[in-house]
Design an enzyme around this catalytic site. Sequence first.
Site, PDB file in Angstrom:
ATOM      1  CG  ASP A  66      -4.261  -4.583  -2.687  1.00  0.00           C
ATOM      2  OD1 ASP A  66      -4.493  -4.855  -4.219  1.00  0.00           O
ATOM      3  OD2 ASP A  66      -5.011  -4.081  -2.171  1.00  0.00           O
ATOM      4  CG  HIS A 113      -5.578  -2.736   1.063  1.00  0.00           C
ATOM      5  ND1 HIS A 113      -4.942  -2.407  -0.180  1.00  0.00           N
ATOM      6  CD2 HIS A 113      -5.081  -1.992   1.922  1.00  0.00           C
ATOM      7  CE1 HIS A 113      -3.940  -1.405   0.053  1.00  0.00           C
ATOM      8  NE2 HIS A 113      -4.161  -1.117   1.259  1.00  0.00           N
ATOM      9  CB  SER A 148      -0.985  -0.218   1.302  1.00  0.00           C
ATOM     10  OG  SER A 148      -1.946   0.969   1.069  1.00  0.00           O
TER      11      SER A 148
END
Length: 198
Positions: free
Chosen positions: A30, A157, A5
């Site tokens: 991700d 996520h 992330s």
Amino acid sequence: LVGHSMGGAIAVHAAALGGIPSLAGIVVIDVVEGTAMASLPYMSTVLQKRPKQFASLRHAVDWALDSGVCKRQEAAHVSLPSMLRQEAAGGGWVWRTQLERSAPFWEGWYAGLSDMFLKLPVPKVLVLVGTDRLDRPLTIGQMQGKFQPVLLPQAGHAVHEDEPERTADAIATFIKRFRIGEPPLQIPRPAPGIRPAL
């Protein structure tokens, strides 16, 4: 470098600076510029909906599982405590990092990220939940073989927490495929005065 992330964006920026001569590869988990940029307007609302305080770590873990922040109990028990700090002895637990204070920088972390990732001169892996998260530059880059995509559709996520074994396997396969961390191949030289056989 491996980053998830926002950490994935930081890893890409760090690699692009060119200050790590030993950099052998990068794994981004991700984070995609297009999806990240589209999510920014909603991030403040997401942060506002988070509980500001938890009575105990157990309450924090339960919230993470109930809200879908974590899909695995084991992951919640490992990751949540490091994100929190106790206000005082016997007091409640609050978030260690005030993410909302970093809001002025969010756009800068993600704008141009896909092109920056594609231009890195090292082997690259992008671990995603699905190809629908790919933006246009990454879709083209994937078709051109500029990076290795790894899809883990059962995860959320927090891919590395939801699918730790499969994420570890993907990284291990990447390292083995590109011989990352292995010493360079040494070609033996013939002793002086000895001609190699042809």
